[in-house]
Write a protein that holds these residues in place. Structure first.
Motif, PDB file in Angstrom:
ATOM      1  N   HIS A 135       0.838  -1.209   0.000  1.00 16.67           N
ATOM      2  CA  HIS A 135       0.000   0.000   0.000  1.00 16.67           C
ATOM      3  C   HIS A 135       0.864   1.247   0.000  1.00 16.67           C
ATOM      4  CE1 HIS A 135      -2.087  -3.374   1.735  1.00 16.67           C
ATOM      5  NE2 HIS A 135      -3.266  -2.774   1.655  1.00 16.67           N
ATOM      6  N   ARG A 136       1.946   1.168   0.776  1.00 17.77           N
ATOM      7  CA  ARG A 136       2.824   2.338   0.877  1.00 17.77           C
ATOM      8  C   ARG A 136       3.652   2.527  -0.383  1.00 17.77           C
ATOM      9  NH1 ARG A 136       4.690   1.693   7.165  1.00 17.77           N
ATOM     10  NH2 ARG A 136       2.771   2.580   8.021  1.00 17.77           N
ATOM     11  N   ALA A 137       3.812   1.433  -1.145  1.00 23.12           N
ATOM     12  CA  ALA A 137       4.658   1.517  -2.340  1.00 23.12           C
ATOM     13  C   ALA A 137       3.860   1.977  -3.562  1.00 23.12           C
ATOM     14  CB  ALA A 137       5.301   0.157  -2.606  1.00 23.12           C
ATOM     15  N   VAL A 138       2.542   2.142  -3.378  1.00 23.69           N
ATOM     16  CA  VAL A 138       1.686   2.488  -4.514  1.00 23.69           C
ATOM     17  C   VAL A 138       2.120   3.811  -5.148  1.00 23.69           C
ATOM     18  CG1 VAL A 138      -0.619   3.399  -5.022  1.00 23.69           C
ATOM     19  CG2 VAL A 138      -0.361   1.178  -3.901  1.00 23.69           C
ATOM     20  N   VAL A 139       2.196   3.807  -6.480  1.00 28.29           N
ATOM     21  CA  VAL A 139       2.481   5.040  -7.220  1.00 28.29           C
ATOM     22  C   VAL A 139       1.132   5.532  -7.736  1.00 28.29           C
ATOM     23  CG1 VAL A 139       3.699   6.039  -9.171  1.00 28.29           C
ATOM     24  CG2 VAL A 139       4.682   4.098  -7.949  1.00 28.29           C
ATOM     25  N   GLY A 140       0.799   6.757  -7.436  1.00 26.34           N
ATOM     26  CA  GLY A 140      -0.501   7.250  -7.880  1.00 26.34           C
ATOM     27  C   GLY A 140      -1.194   8.023  -6.786  1.00 26.34           C
ATOM     28  N   ASP A 141      -2.279   8.711  -7.173  1.00 29.17           N
ATOM     29  CA  ASP A 141      -2.970   9.577  -6.225  1.00 29.17           C
ATOM     30  C   ASP A 141      -4.148   8.875  -5.569  1.00 29.17           C
ATOM     31  OD1 ASP A 141      -1.408  11.986  -6.932  1.00 29.17           O
ATOM     32  OD2 ASP A 141      -2.315  11.586  -8.892  1.00 29.17           O
ATOM     33  N   LEU A 142      -4.814   8.026  -6.374  1.00 32.41           N
ATOM     34  CA  LEU A 142      -5.980   7.314  -5.850  1.00 32.41           C
ATOM     35  C   LEU A 142      -5.838   5.836  -6.187  1.00 32.41           C
ATOM     36  CD1 LEU A 142      -8.768   9.775  -7.066  1.00 32.41           C
ATOM     37  CD2 LEU A 142      -7.905   9.542  -4.729  1.00 32.41           C
ATOM     38  N   VAL A 143      -6.641   5.015  -5.535  1.00 27.00           N
ATOM     39  CA  VAL A 143      -6.600   3.583  -5.774  1.00 27.00           C
ATOM     40  C   VAL A 143      -8.027   3.096  -6.027  1.00 27.00           C
ATOM     41  CG1 VAL A 143      -5.765   1.374  -4.922  1.00 27.00           C
ATOM     42  CG2 VAL A 143      -4.709   3.474  -4.097  1.00 27.00           C
ATOM     43  N   LEU A 144      -8.161   2.330  -7.096  1.00 28.96           N
ATOM     44  CA  LEU A 144      -9.457   1.718  -7.395  1.00 28.96           C
ATOM     45  C   LEU A 144      -9.453   0.301  -6.837  1.00 28.96           C
ATOM     46  CD1 LEU A 144     -12.187   1.445  -8.815  1.00 28.96           C
ATOM     47  CD2 LEU A 144     -10.969   1.059 -10.965  1.00 28.96           C
ATOM     48  N   ALA A 180      -9.956  14.464 -15.231  1.00 27.29           N
ATOM     49  CA  ALA A 180      -8.930  14.693 -14.212  1.00 27.29           C
ATOM     50  C   ALA A 180      -7.964  13.518 -14.096  1.00 27.29           C
ATOM     51  CB  ALA A 180      -9.591  14.964 -12.860  1.00 27.29           C
ATOM     52  N   VAL A 181      -8.312  12.384 -14.722  1.00 29.12           N
ATOM     53  CA  VAL A 181      -7.471  11.198 -14.604  1.00 29.12           C
ATOM     54  C   VAL A 181      -6.418  11.204 -15.712  1.00 29.12           C
ATOM     55  CG1 VAL A 181      -7.442   8.679 -14.736  1.00 29.12           C
ATOM     56  CG2 VAL A 181      -9.257   9.850 -13.475  1.00 29.12           C
ATOM     57  N   ALA A 182      -5.136  11.120 -15.293  1.00 31.34           N
ATOM     58  CA  ALA A 182      -4.053  11.135 -16.272  1.00 31.34           C
ATOM     59  C   ALA A 182      -3.709   9.732 -16.734  1.00 31.34           C
ATOM     60  CB  ALA A 182      -2.825  11.801 -15.677  1.00 31.34           C
ATOM     61  N   THR A 191      -4.180   1.502  -9.713  1.00 28.30           N
ATOM     62  CA  THR A 191      -3.833   2.834  -9.206  1.00 28.30           C
ATOM     63  C   THR A 191      -4.222   3.884 -10.243  1.00 28.30           C
ATOM     64  OG1 THR A 191      -1.626   2.836 -10.145  1.00 28.30           O
ATOM     65  CG2 THR A 191      -1.873   1.878  -7.959  1.00 28.30           C
ATOM     66  N   ILE A 192      -4.524   5.064  -9.750  1.00 26.81           N
ATOM     67  CA  ILE A 192      -4.985   6.142 -10.621  1.00 26.81           C
ATOM     68  C   ILE A 192      -4.068   7.353 -10.440  1.00 26.81           C
ATOM     69  CG2 ILE A 192      -6.923   7.671 -11.159  1.00 26.81           C
ATOM     70  CD1 ILE A 192      -8.743   5.550  -9.812  1.00 26.81           C
ATOM     71  N   GLN A 193      -3.475   7.830 -11.557  1.00 28.61           N
ATOM     72  CA  GLN A 193      -2.711   9.084 -11.507  1.00 28.61           C
ATOM     73  C   GLN A 193      -3.634  10.209 -11.955  1.00 28.61           C
ATOM     74  OE1 GLN A 193      -0.788   6.431 -13.190  1.00 28.61           O
ATOM     75  NE2 GLN A 193       0.049   6.105 -11.124  1.00 28.61           N
ATOM     76  N   PRO A 227      -2.059  17.015 -12.750  1.00 27.88           N
ATOM     77  CA  PRO A 227      -1.566  17.871 -11.658  1.00 27.88           C
ATOM     78  C   PRO A 227      -2.530  19.012 -11.355  1.00 27.88           C
ATOM     79  CG  PRO A 227       0.171  17.447 -13.250  1.00 27.88           C
ATOM     80  CD  PRO A 227      -1.073  16.863 -13.824  1.00 27.88           C
ATOM     81  N   GLY A 228      -2.677  19.303 -10.068  1.00 25.22           N
ATOM     82  CA  GLY A 228      -3.438  20.473  -9.666  1.00 25.22           C
ATOM     83  C   GLY A 228      -4.919  20.234  -9.402  1.00 25.22           C
ATOM     84  N   VAL A 229      -5.433  19.040  -9.692  1.00 27.77           N
ATOM     85  CA  VAL A 229      -6.866  18.828  -9.443  1.00 27.77           C
ATOM     86  C   VAL A 229      -7.103  18.477  -7.968  1.00 27.77           C
ATOM     87  CG1 VAL A 229      -7.354  18.096 -11.798  1.00 27.77           C
ATOM     88  CG2 VAL A 229      -6.785  16.381 -10.058  1.00 27.77           C
ATOM     89  N   ASP A 230      -8.341  18.665  -7.516  1.00 28.98           N
ATOM     90  CA  ASP A 230      -8.705  18.368  -6.127  1.00 28.98           C
ATOM     91  C   ASP A 230      -8.930  16.858  -5.994  1.00 28.98           C
ATOM     92  OD1 ASP A 230      -9.811  18.004  -3.699  1.00 28.98           O
ATOM     93  OD2 ASP A 230     -11.372  19.542  -3.902  1.00 28.98           O
ATOM     94  N   ARG A 231      -8.009  16.216  -5.283  1.00 31.88           N
ATOM     95  CA  ARG A 231      -8.009  14.767  -5.194  1.00 31.88           C
ATOM     96  C   ARG A 231      -9.329  14.217  -4.623  1.00 31.88           C
ATOM     97  NH1 ARG A 231      -4.052  11.961  -1.605  1.00 31.88           N
ATOM     98  NH2 ARG A 231      -3.357  14.083  -1.271  1.00 31.88           N
TER      99      ARG A 231
END
Ligand SMILES: Nc1ncnc2c1ncn2[C@@H]1O[C@H](COP(=O)(O)OP(=O)(O)O)[C@@H](O)[C@H]1O
Ligand SMILES: [Mg+2]
Lengths: 387, 237
Positions: free
Chosen positions: A47-56, A83-85, A217-219, A222-226
């Motif tokens: 979980h801590r190693a996840v790259v990304g802002d959100l997780v599905l 908003a999803v990159a 994982t979801i990237q 930049p700059g959007v409200d997570r």
């Protein structure tokens, strides 16, 4: 007036007994805290190693260990949000493995990633990623428990180590090659891990896995409200999947271990037991002193000392017990953590949490036993001094 | 009335005090119709055979025990119905000297003396210690300040206790047979010093004893027999 400590010094036997008891109870508390940290922290390494802002994750996600899966098709719904990159799937399963340097095969976790967009980042992964492009090439977790022979050392020397995976439908053991190492660390359930590509996974375990990642994982752009995006995505998914933040992802896993496994219950129980045993031993010292010096407390009462003084005095006795007991238990616990960690590799360590929680536990012990002890003093009547 | 003018105001005034223990068939009447006064600067000795009610009277005078009937005035205040902080304030002006076990065994002599004042939140530790040393010196125990109680003789222990009584600047000292556990010589020293220092501090003393040899320190002597109390003239030798 240094009365409490001087009385303690004169009641050597009960003081030493109480000291030993409180130290032991604090050690029990430290042990519980250490186990908790080991279980919880090792449970959230991925979980801590996840790259990304959100997780599905699957709706109502609790733990990776429950092998829940989120349909890969959900990615399409997520991707439509401006908003999803990007997204990255992550697969997780358990397999058995053996190689020439092992006597018998042993189970370990396998993690599969899309090599072009890895969902996690752990030490050793980036530089070895290209090696995974070739099928059946895998990376071995060098922090695995020492049950996998010299796999890590040999692989780190640059050799390709052939290993045998789990039997397939025709009962044949598929061959794979360990081509490097990463650093993840085991948890309570898995003694070790390997990392592989999506293609290797398909070849070894079958193509149906592709559609069943453990999480995605979801990237974000930049700059959007997570939080706002999270809520939008959840609305769009309408219950077919759940989008959570990384910290929620971690918190859910910890919550699962604390609430839904015996681990949380047992460690809580141990903690409470330690607390109560400690209280009893502090109370024992206070009680012995109060009982022995009862007529002397009557003298102090006849001199007009009030309950506040007696509370301070009883507290002083408690403090004189708990302080050395805490220091000894702390030192011993650090040693024990160190020794345990060399075998279990679960990240057992003396951290701020352990120190603060055990310190609070010590204060609670002393305060509660002092309140009980003062009740006895309350009944002392100076009239007993008149013969 | 002339005597009233020479001596100070009344510290203790007991009016028609009656006391009994137990109720019903267990009831034991111990004191009847006690009327007495103790004035500032007086040392009153209470005598009487064992079991006559001396201790009972002293605990009543010291507000440790409420009399069954009667009125007790202390330092001008009526103690009937007095509770809580007011009673505590009054009690703080009384100090007790017991037959034995006066000292805290885990405190040194000087710490025991200081224990007599540190109740007050305004206490100044250095000043208290200086006074404690001074008092121990006056009682001839200057070199015993750091001694533990069990290193002192019975008489020395009682004198440390006197220092502790005096450091609290009480208006009334209640001493229940303070010499009965001592030999003749040390008993004599103890009462002489108690009287000397208490009189200097203008403090009233009520002392119970059945030791005839110390009757002469008293200003007055009250005798209790069959629960009744009467004054006995003192014969000076
Ligand atoms: N707490 C008590 N309960 C019942 N009887 C008591 C109690 N204290 C003393 N007495 C009785 O009261 C009488 C007077 O006792 P005390 O005041 O101690 O006399 P003294 O001090 O002159 O020896 C004695 O008969 C004693 O048995
Ligand atoms: Mg008596």
């Amino acid at each position: 007036m240094p009365l409490g400590s001087q009385q303690l010094r004169r009641q050597r036997t009960s003081t030493l007994l109480s000291l030993a008891g409180v130290t032991a109870s604090l050690l029990v508390i430290f042990a519980q805290l250490g186990i908790e940290r080991a279980v919880y922290d090792s449970g959230v390494r991925i979980h801590r190693a996840v790259v990304g802002d959100l997780v599905l994750v699957p709706p109502g996600f609790k733990s990776l260990q429950l092998h829940a899966e989120v349909p890969a098709a959900m990615t399409d719904i997520v991707d439509t949000n401006p908003a999803v990159a990007g997204t990255a799937p992550f697969w997780f399963g358990i397999m058995s493995m053996t190689h020439a340097g092992m006597k018998a095969s042993r189970q370990l976790a396998w993690y599969a990633i899309d090599v072009e967009r890895p969902a996690i980042d752990v030490p050793g992964l980036k530089e070895n990623l290209y090696k995974l492009r070739e099928v059946r090439r895998i990376l071995f977790d060098r922090d695995s428990r020492p049950y996998f022979g010299d796999l890590a050392e040999v692989a780190e020397r640059g050799e390709e180590v052939p290993v045998l995976g789990p039997p397939n439908m025709r009962q044949l053991l598929p061959e794979m090659f360990v081509v490097g190492t990463v650093k993840i660390g085991p948890n309570v359930v898995n003694d070790g891990a390997v990392v592989m590509s999506e293609n290797t996974m398909t070849e070894v375990f079958g193509p149906w896995w592709v559609d069943r990642p453990a999480f995605i994982t979801i990237q974000l752009v930049p700059g959007v409200d997570r939080m706002a995006v999270r809520d939008q995505l959840n609305k769009a998914l309408s219950g077919r999947g759940e989008v959570i933040t990384r910290s929620e992802f971690e918190a859910r896993e910890k919550e699962y271990w604390a609430r839904e496994t015996p681990v949380g219950y047992i460690t809580d129980l141990g903690f409470v037991m330690g607390l109560m045993i400690g209280m009893v031993f502090i109370y024992y010292a206070q009680y012995q002193i109060i009982r022995f010096y009862l007529p002397e407390y009557a003298i102090l009462k006849s001199l007009g000392y009030d309950w506040w003084f007696f509370l301070c005095m009883v507290g002083q006795i408690g403090a004189a017990i708990i302080t050395p007991a805490y220091l000894v238990a702390f030192t011993l616990a650090r040693l024990v953590y160190g020794v345990a960690e060399t075998t279990i590799h679960l990240g057992m360590a003396m951290g701020l949490r352990e120190m603060v929680v055990s310190l609070i536990a010590s204060l609670v012990m002393t305060a509660v036993s002092s309140v009980f002890a003062i009740r006895r003093l309350w009944k002392v009547d100076p009239i007993m001094l008149f013969e | 009335m002339a005597e009233t003018d020479i001596l100070g105001p009344a510290v203790v005034e007991a009016v028609d005090i009656h006391h009994h223990y137990g109720e019903g068939p267990q009831r034991v009447d111990v004191l009847f119709d006690i009327n007495m006064q103790v004035r500032e600067g007086e040392l009153v000795i209470v005598t009487g055979p064992s079991g006559s009610g001396k201790t009972t009277l002293l605990t009543i005078l010291g507000t440790m025990r409420k009399p069954s009937e009667g009125k007790l005035q202390l330092l001008g205040a009526d103690t009937t119905g007095l509770v809580g902080a007011e009673l505590d304030a009054l009690r703080n002006r009384i100090r007790f000297l017991f037959q034995k076990r006066n000292l805290l065994s885990s405190l040194t002599a000087i710490q025991n003396v200081i224990a007599g004042v540190s109740t007050t939140p305004l206490a100044d530790p250095d000043w208290d210690e200086a006074r404690a040393r001074h008092l121990l010196g006056m009682l001839g125990l200057g070199d015993k300040a750091e001694a533990w109680p069990d290193e002192l003789s019975g008489g020395q222990q009682q004198r440390v206790a006197i220092a502790r009584v005096l450091i609290g600047l009480p208006d009334l000292i209640i001493a229940d047979e303070p010499t009965s556990a001592l030999d003749r010589v040390s008993g004599r020293i103890v009462v002489d010093q108690l009287k000397d220092l208490a009189m200097r501090a203008k403090c009233a003393v009520v002392l119970s004893t059945h030791d005839e040899r110390i009757f002469d320190v008293a200003s007055r002597r009250l005798h209790i027999e069959d629960g009744r109390c009467f004054e006995v003239p003192i014969h000076y030798h």
